[in-house]
Design a protein around this motif. Structure first.
Motif, PDB file in Angstrom:
ATOM      1  N   LEU A 309       0.846  -1.054   0.202  1.00 16.81           N
ATOM      2  CA  LEU A 309       0.131  -0.218   0.022  1.00 16.81           C
ATOM      3  C   LEU A 309       1.093   1.265   0.016  1.00 16.81           C
ATOM      4  O   LEU A 309       0.420   2.240  -0.735  1.00 16.81           O
ATOM      5  N   SER A 310       1.918   1.297   0.829  1.00 15.31           N
ATOM      6  CA  SER A 310       2.836   2.373   0.764  1.00 15.31           C
ATOM      7  C   SER A 310       3.594   2.684  -0.566  1.00 15.31           C
ATOM      8  O   SER A 310       3.863   3.773  -0.868  1.00 15.31           O
ATOM      9  N   ARG A 314       2.935   6.248  -2.144  1.00 14.05           N
ATOM     10  CA  ARG A 314       3.892   6.892  -1.919  1.00 14.05           C
ATOM     11  C   ARG A 314       4.804   7.315  -3.223  1.00 14.05           C
ATOM     12  O   ARG A 314       5.361   8.232  -3.701  1.00 14.05           O
ATOM     13  N   VAL A 315       4.890   6.056  -3.981  1.00 13.18           N
ATOM     14  CA  VAL A 315       5.673   6.216  -5.083  1.00 13.18           C
ATOM     15  C   VAL A 315       5.061   6.334  -6.384  1.00 13.18           C
ATOM     16  O   VAL A 315       5.194   7.239  -7.312  1.00 13.18           O
ATOM     17  N   PHE A 316       3.835   5.767  -6.779  1.00 16.83           N
ATOM     18  CA  PHE A 316       2.810   5.876  -7.657  1.00 16.83           C
ATOM     19  C   PHE A 316       1.744   6.977  -7.722  1.00 16.83           C
ATOM     20  O   PHE A 316       1.734   7.892  -8.585  1.00 16.83           O
ATOM     21  N   ILE A 321       9.244  10.225  -4.538  1.00 10.19           N
ATOM     22  CA  ILE A 321      10.498   9.994  -4.927  1.00 10.19           C
ATOM     23  C   ILE A 321      10.850  10.826  -6.292  1.00 10.19           C
ATOM     24  O   ILE A 321      11.724  11.922  -6.251  1.00 10.19           O
ATOM     25  N   ALA A 322       9.821  11.124  -7.007  1.00 11.50           N
ATOM     26  CA  ALA A 322      10.080  12.006  -8.411  1.00 11.50           C
ATOM     27  C   ALA A 322      10.040  13.261  -7.905  1.00 11.50           C
ATOM     28  O   ALA A 322      10.687  14.332  -8.679  1.00 11.50           O
ATOM     29  N   VAL A 327      10.622  10.612   2.540  1.00 15.03           N
ATOM     30  CA  VAL A 327      10.853  10.760   4.135  1.00 15.03           C
ATOM     31  C   VAL A 327      11.046   9.408   4.500  1.00 15.03           C
ATOM     32  O   VAL A 327      10.301   8.406   4.362  1.00 15.03           O
ATOM     33  N   VAL A 328      12.215   9.122   5.244  1.00 15.64           N
ATOM     34  CA  VAL A 328      12.627   8.036   5.924  1.00 15.64           C
ATOM     35  C   VAL A 328      13.120   8.103   6.972  1.00 15.64           C
ATOM     36  O   VAL A 328      13.896   8.845   7.701  1.00 15.64           O
ATOM     37  N   ASP A 329      12.289   7.438   8.222  1.00 18.77           N
ATOM     38  CA  ASP A 329      12.542   7.609   9.608  1.00 18.77           C
ATOM     39  C   ASP A 329      12.465   8.793   9.985  1.00 18.77           C
ATOM     40  O   ASP A 329      13.316   9.292  10.839  1.00 18.77           O
TER      41      ASP A 329
END
Length: 420
Positions: A309-310, A314-316, A321-322, A327-329
């Motif tokens: 789901l993420s 978040r990507v599509f 990213i694009a 955000v990571v941690d």
């Protein structure tokens, strides 16, 4: 769709079809029937053999089955699979060519977590072993991971990649195949900020959705069209009582396989029909072209619900990213912070999963990287599979990737020649 009963129902149907196939083969192969040859019984036995094998493979993790590697001493050296790091959701493994001196080239293959096991890259690994020390991320089937081990989403995936790269050191050359490309790019940018000395020497991104909207496909159209609520309701289930991950919310491998086959239903139906006829005529073999392909293709694995789901959201959908907003941690990752890792992008002209342009978008995000450290390659006539495992990979892309690694390595050409 979110209840254990649905998951167990799918497993019951799979198990029943496997049993029907085995029963049909056993019945039609009864010795007494050989006294009166009957084409119908031959076809029934063939149908049973193909059916039993197909449904059995759906829940079996394929073996690596790597061939021995020829070395400079004129001997073939056995390959052993060794775990370097063990984690609940995935291991870092090394393919040790026994009795061979360590190669200067060190390559980390980041395998996709998109429904199939890391063994999907078996031929990629085999092609690289003569020239490099090869490591790979071996992701685990979510159905086998107890709920007590916690969650695993795209941030966790990224941090796993960070840890693996840190462990292997700055001499490693990373190759991300398809789905992990955007997350490995983010992991490299994360290292550029928190531990610059641990960054890999090179990063090769093969057919990944860095910017899914750059060149829309059926996959990206689906991601944009479906709502997250609808996706969660129709795709997510809980692991049934048969497996250690009972109760864990997953996107089941069997459900994924249904989608894979539906995309090219006529092609798959014809392939199985032809295989049944070849088996009936005695022309099939245990490791023929059909079985070699489908033993891997049918072996699917469950993904954790939060990872699937993420990824979609978040990507599509949100294009984090694009847009360089990932955000990571709790830390915002800036891809522009990558300033010394050489990056190469590889795409296939006929790729209908990650179409040309989606992966190439990575180079525009690398605002802090000199143009001299950026490279790209579009492989004519190649589809998605071909750019990492087919003839295009073996004959064209693999040599280009190795040349790119060598051009950006700290070793001299003379050293690399001796090591090879």
């Amino acid at each position: 769709m979110r209840f254990m009963a649905t998951y167990d129902l799918m497993e019951t149907m799979r198990n029943t079809n496997q049993w029907l196939g085995a029963s049909a083969q056993a019945f039609a192969s009864y010795p007494a029937f050989a006294m009166v040859p009957n084409p119908g019984l031959q076809w029934m036995a063939a149908w049973g053999e193909v059916t039993e094998r197909s449904f059995k493979r759906m829940v079996v993790k394929p073996d690596w089955g790597l061939n021995a590697v020829p070395c400079n001493d004129g001997r073939d050296h056995v390959v052993s699979v060794e775990k370097v790091i063990e984690r609940p959701f995935g291991d870092l493994i090394h393919f040790n060519v026994q009795g061979r001196e360590e190669k200067l080239r060190k390559i980390l293959l980041v395998a996709p977590m998109s429904g199939h096991y890391a063994t999907l890259l078996r031929s990629t690994v085999q092609s690289l072993l003569p020239d490099a020390e090869v490591y790979i991320t071996d992701w685990h089937n979510a159905r086998d991971i107890p709920v007590s081990k916690g969650k695993f989403d795209i941030e966790d995936y990224t941090l796993y990649c960070v840890d693996f790269m840190k462990h292997l050191g700055p001499d490693i050359n990373v190759i991300a195949v398809c789905q992990p490309a955007p997350l490995v790019l983010a992991a490299t940018a994360y290292l550029a900020e928190v531990d610059p000395d641990a960054q890999p020497r090179t990063l090769t991104l093969i057919g990944g959705p860095i910017d899914p909207d750059a060149t829309p496909t059926e996959v990206t159209d689906f991601g944009n069209r479906v709502t997250m609520g609808h996706l969660e309701e129709t795709a997510i289930q809980q692991v049934g009582f048969k497996y250690a991950g009972v109760g864990r919310r997953v996107y089941p491998g069997l459900l994924q396989l249904t989608s894979f086959i539906a995309m090219n239903l006529d092609t798959h139906a014809q392939a199985f029909s032809d295989q049944i006829m070849r088996t009936a005529q005695g022309e099939a073999s245990d490791n023929d072209r059909h079985n070699h392909f489908y033993d891997e293709y049918l072996a699917t694995m469950d993904m954790t619900a939060e990872f699937y789901l993420s990824t979609v959201e978040r990507v599509f959908k949100d294009l984090e990213i694009a847009k360089n907003e990932f955000v990571v941690d709790g830390r915002k990752v800036d891809i522009g912070k990558i300033t010394r890792v050489a990056v190469k992008v590889v795409e296939g002209e006929n790729d209908d999963i990650s179409a040309p342009g989606q992966c190439l978008a990575a180079l525009d995000l690398l605002t802090g990287l000199p143009d001299a450290k950026k490279a790209s390659h579009l492989e004519p006539g190649a589809g998605h599979y071909g750019i990492f495992a087919g003839k295009s990979w073996r004959n064209n892309i693999r040599p280009l990737v190795l040349d790119f690694i060598d051009a950006n390595s700290g070793a001299s050409k003379a050293q690399l020649k001796v090591a090879t």
